[in-house]
Write a protein that holds these residues in place. Structure first.
Motif, short mmCIF file in Angstrom:
data_model
loop_
_atom_site.label_atom_id
_atom_site.label_comp_id
_atom_site.label_asym_id
_atom_site.label_seq_id
_atom_site.Cartn_x
_atom_site.Cartn_y
_atom_site.Cartn_z
N PRO A 17 0.85 -1.21 0.00
CA PRO A 17 0.00 0.00 0.00
C PRO A 17 0.88 1.25 0.00
CG PRO A 17 -0.67 -1.53 1.73
CD PRO A 17 0.61 -2.05 1.17
N LEU A 18 0.49 2.23 -0.78
CA LEU A 18 1.32 3.44 -0.89
C LEU A 18 1.17 4.35 0.31
CD1 LEU A 18 0.99 4.26 -4.70
CD2 LEU A 18 2.89 3.21 -3.48
N LEU A 19 0.08 4.19 1.07
CA LEU A 19 -0.03 4.94 2.32
C LEU A 19 0.32 4.00 3.47
CD1 LEU A 19 -3.32 7.05 2.02
CD2 LEU A 19 -0.97 7.85 1.89
N PRO A 20 1.03 4.48 4.47
CA PRO A 20 1.32 3.63 5.61
C PRO A 20 0.03 3.10 6.22
CG PRO A 20 2.58 5.67 5.73
CD PRO A 20 1.63 5.82 4.59
N THR A 21 0.05 1.83 6.61
CA THR A 21 -1.20 1.21 7.08
C THR A 21 -1.45 1.46 8.56
OG1 THR A 21 0.06 -0.81 7.32
CG2 THR A 21 -1.29 -0.60 5.35
N GLN A 22 -0.43 1.63 9.35
CA GLN A 22 -0.61 1.80 10.79
C GLN A 22 -0.75 3.28 11.13
OE1 GLN A 22 -0.98 -0.75 12.83
NE2 GLN A 22 -0.70 -2.15 11.12
N ASP A 23 -1.87 3.61 11.70
CA ASP A 23 -2.08 4.98 12.14
C ASP A 23 -3.06 4.97 13.31
OD1 ASP A 23 -2.58 7.68 12.51
OD2 ASP A 23 -2.38 8.11 10.37
N GLY A 24 -2.58 5.37 14.49
CA GLY A 24 -3.40 5.31 15.69
C GLY A 24 -4.67 6.11 15.61
N ARG A 25 -4.62 7.22 14.84
CA ARG A 25 -5.81 8.08 14.77
C ARG A 25 -6.96 7.39 14.06
NH1 ARG A 25 -2.16 12.49 12.25
NH2 ARG A 25 -1.63 10.55 11.28
N GLU A 26 -6.64 6.43 13.20
CA GLU A 26 -7.70 5.79 12.43
C GLU A 26 -8.61 4.95 13.31
OE1 GLU A 26 -5.71 3.90 9.21
OE2 GLU A 26 -5.33 5.79 8.19
N GLY A 27 -8.08 4.43 14.41
CA GLY A 27 -8.92 3.69 15.34
C GLY A 27 -9.99 4.59 15.94
N SER A 28 -9.60 5.82 16.27
CA SER A 28 -10.57 6.77 16.82
C SER A 28 -11.65 7.09 15.79
CB SER A 28 -9.86 8.08 17.21
OG SER A 28 -8.79 7.79 18.07
N LEU A 29 -11.22 7.24 14.55
CA LEU A 29 -12.19 7.54 13.50
C LEU A 29 -13.17 6.39 13.33
CD1 LEU A 29 -13.16 9.37 11.18
CD2 LEU A 29 -11.58 8.15 9.69
N ALA A 30 -12.66 5.17 13.34
CA ALA A 30 -13.54 4.01 13.20
C ALA A 30 -14.54 3.96 14.36
CB ALA A 30 -12.71 2.73 13.17
N PHE A 31 -14.09 4.33 15.55
CA PHE A 31 -14.99 4.32 16.70
C PHE A 31 -16.10 5.36 16.53
CE2 PHE A 31 -16.16 6.10 20.85
CZ PHE A 31 -16.72 4.97 21.43
N VAL A 32 -15.72 6.55 16.06
CA VAL A 32 -16.73 7.60 15.86
C VAL A 32 -17.75 7.17 14.80
CG1 VAL A 32 -17.09 9.96 15.03
CG2 VAL A 32 -15.21 9.46 16.59
N VAL A 33 -17.26 6.61 13.70
CA VAL A 33 -18.16 6.16 12.64
C VAL A 33 -19.05 5.03 13.15
CG1 VAL A 33 -18.29 5.10 10.36
CG2 VAL A 33 -16.63 6.90 10.79
N ALA A 34 -18.47 4.13 13.94
CA ALA A 34 -19.27 3.04 14.50
C ALA A 34 -20.38 3.59 15.39
CB ALA A 34 -18.36 2.09 15.30
N THR A 35 -20.04 4.59 16.21
CA THR A 35 -21.05 5.18 17.09
C THR A 35 -22.16 5.84 16.27
OG1 THR A 35 -19.31 5.58 18.72
CG2 THR A 35 -21.36 6.81 18.99
N LEU A 36 -21.77 6.57 15.25
CA LEU A 36 -22.77 7.25 14.42
C LEU A 36 -23.66 6.23 13.72
CD1 LEU A 36 -20.53 10.08 12.93
CD2 LEU A 36 -22.39 10.34 14.57
N CYS A 37 -23.06 5.16 13.22
CA CYS A 37 -23.86 4.13 12.55
C CYS A 37 -24.77 3.42 13.54
CB CYS A 37 -22.94 3.12 11.86
SG CYS A 37 -22.25 3.78 10.34
N PHE A 38 -24.29 3.21 14.75
CA PHE A 38 -25.12 2.61 15.80
C PHE A 38 -26.36 3.47 16.02
CE2 PHE A 38 -26.07 2.51 20.40
CZ PHE A 38 -26.40 1.16 20.55
N LEU A 39 -26.15 4.77 16.16
CA LEU A 39 -27.29 5.68 16.38
C LEU A 39 -28.21 5.71 15.16
CD1 LEU A 39 -25.38 8.62 18.11
CD2 LEU A 39 -26.83 6.89 19.18
#
Lengths: 300, 266
Positions: A17-39
């Motif tokens: 992949p041309l973008l680095p795959t490990q990024d701690g901030r992406e976990g936070s984003l996934a959590f926010v999206v998960a919460t929004l989808c839950f609602l």
């Protein structure tokens, strides 16, 4: 003399992949999206349940009418009600008309006055309940005409007032749910746009090398688009699963009517969560691409 | 023979290989003459691939780092760009590889005015320019192989088409045994050769190098120079910024000298 390339280890090689795959901030984003989808999923379930409840109420109201009879001088209430029931039963579109006796009428008042608290001399309306043919129900005018022809002084309540209330309430709930859904989508788009900006800033060195190596803006934007779309799809999946689990629990723990009998959740309602991850991915893809393109185009 | 870059018969030798080292040095001692070598305000015999007219450049509101630069680089020419630290060498190179815009003046690349170039056309032009950055600018999350293959991937080539070529090129620069190594695990010299391989893999029309011998010993410097000479022989216009005066003198190549932001004949 050149050394030999390690060609023997290449059988399972794929371009990285041309973008680095490990990024701690992406976990936070996934959590926010998960919460929004839950609602969003809970909102969808509530919308479907309220729609079903409103439909049931509407069906009940439209399939019946109530007639209040006023006896004439020298006539008892029971006699007037019986005469009215007889006249109404003959109307086309009426399945059954039944005069309520005093006992049945008192039972209707018990929730407000309490059992045994109704004095014998309390004047109680004389009612006739009319069950209408659900396929071709008689309207209020036909019922009134039949009562007039029979010489009965009565008022017909075809429940249209309640029907309007139910329909208005149902419409309000629908609008609120749609607004909540749009708000959730907008919030998800805003979060992804913010994450894209942060991602572009954090990966500025990578983006510059890609550009200087001949990458189109759309190619670079596509990297972020795919990254965030996949992230949102994953987050959306988790959020939808959590909402389905909660709804299933509410459906299971309340017996046959579920935990919320007034807002009955059907098993088929849970299917409303299925498109959630895809919708989250689409929203994220559009937001990430638009954000990335607007930033990249502003560069020299 | 790879499709993307024609690897010269002479290998880019392993540093520990004494015979190869001698061969490389000998080849360097008798470098091929560039096809054209006009520069500065000199006349040229062919349409220049790089043409600067009255170029000035400043960063923000700071004083100009480049002033009144007039420059023509003919196709297939080979030049060194010299000057003291802060003279503007890197800035001039950045203008050529389209990482910066001038504050004034006109730049023509391959006959096209870059100021009027649509943004969508920039990538195509950049693909014709190979750059060896001073600080390498390798992507640390990609292997040596993927770093070198990057320009080919961006050109839309399929992995199956370039896999063998890239492996051969890496072998040629002495990194055949480090195909899957990540840049942070490589030595300075290995990174340098990796950056060079990435710059030449697409067989660019212009090859630019910013202090490509800044982190290596003299022997390695000669080998790196040998590589640029080979690329020039294959048709690339080469411009190397260097403060290594010994190397510049030994090369016997024309020199562009920057002093106080102005281009002067060396």
């Amino acid at each position: 003399m050149s050394d030999a390339p390690e060609m023997d280890t290449w059988s399972d090689w794929r371009p990285a992949p041309l973008l680095p795959t490990q990024d701690g901030r992406e976990g936070s984003l996934a959590f926010v999206v998960a919460t929004l989808c839950f609602l969003a999923c809970l909102t969808a379930f509530a919308l479907l349940a309220s729609g079903r409840a409103a439909g049931g109420w509407r069906q009940q109201l439209s399939a019946s009418a109530t007639v209040q009879v006023r006896p004439k001088a020298g006539e008892t209430g029971s006699e007037a009600a019986a005469q009215a029931a007889e006249a109404l039963a003959a109307v086309k579109g009426v399945a059954e008309a039944q005069a309520l006796d005093r006992g049945a009428a008192e039972r209707l008042l018990e929730p407000w006055l309490g059992k045994g608290n109704i004095p014998d001399d309390l004047p109680i309306p004389h009612l006739v309940t009319v069950e209408l043919n659900p396929k071709a129900p008689a309207d209020a005018a036909a019922l009134n005409a039949a009562l007039t022809a029979a010489g009965v002084d009565a008022t017909v309540d075809d429940h249209s007032r309640w029907m309007k209330d139910v329909e208005r309430s149902s419409g309000v709930v629908r609008t609120l749910a749609l607004g909540a859904g749009l708000l959730v989508a907008a919030a998800a788009a805003a979060v992804v746009a913010f994450a894209t900006k942060a991602g572009l800033a954090a990966r500025r060195d990578v983006v510059e090398v890609l550009h200087l190596s001949g990458a189109q803006d759309s190619f670079v934007a596509g990297l972020f688009q795919r990254r965030f779309a996949w992230l949102a799809a994953r987050g959306g999946g988790y959020g939808a699963l959590a909402a389905v689990a909660l709804a299933a629990l509410m459906r299971l723990i309340g017996g046959s009517d579920g935990f919320t009998p007034v807002l009955p959740i059907a098993w088929s309602d849970l299917l409303a969560a299925v498109p959630c991850p895809l919708m989250a991915a689409c929203v994220a893809a559009v937001a990430a691409r638009r954000t990335a393109m607007s930033i990249l185009r502003a560069e020299p | 023979m790879p499709n993307s870059v024609s690897i010269p018969d002479t290998d880019f030798a392993d540093p520990d290989d004494a015979d190869a080292s001698v061969a490389a040095a000998e080849a360097y001692d008798a470098p091929p003459k560039p096809r054209t070598s006009e520069s500065g305000d000199l006349a040229f015999v062919a349409e220049p691939v790089v043409r600067f007219e009255g170029i000035g450049m400043r960063y923000g509101r700071a004083p100009e780092v480049l002033r009144d630069i007039n420059l023509n680089l003919a196709p297939g020419s080979f030049h060194f760009l010299t000057g003291a630290s802060g003279a503007g060498k890197s800035s001039l190179l950045k203008l050529i590889y389209l990482a910066q815009r001038p504050s004034r003046g006109l730049i023509h690349l391959f006959g096209r005015d870059v100021a009027t170039l649509p943004r969508a056309d920039l990538p195509q032009m950049r693909r014709r320019i190979g750059v060896v950055f001073q600080e390498f600018r390798l992507l640390d999350h990609l292997s040596a192989f993927d770093n070198v293959a990057l320009p080919l991937r961006l050109s839309g080539e399929k992995a199956a088409a370039y896999r063998k070529d890239v492996a051969e090129l890496l072998a040629w620069v002495g990194l055949g045994h480090r195909l899957h190594a990540m840049p942070p695990t490589l030595s300075g010299g290995e990174k340098q050769r990796l950056a060079i391989a990435r710059a030449v893999v697409n067989r660019p029309d212009i090859l630019i190098a910013d202090e490509p011998t800044g982190n290596v010993d003299p022997e390695m410097s000669l080998r790196i120079l040998r590589l640029f000479v080979e690329m020039n022989r294959l048709g690339a216009t080469v411009l190397i910024a260097s403060h290594d005066q010994t190397l510049v003198r030994q090369s016997n190549m024309p020199v562009l000298h920057l002093a106080d932001g102005r281009l002067v004949r060396a």
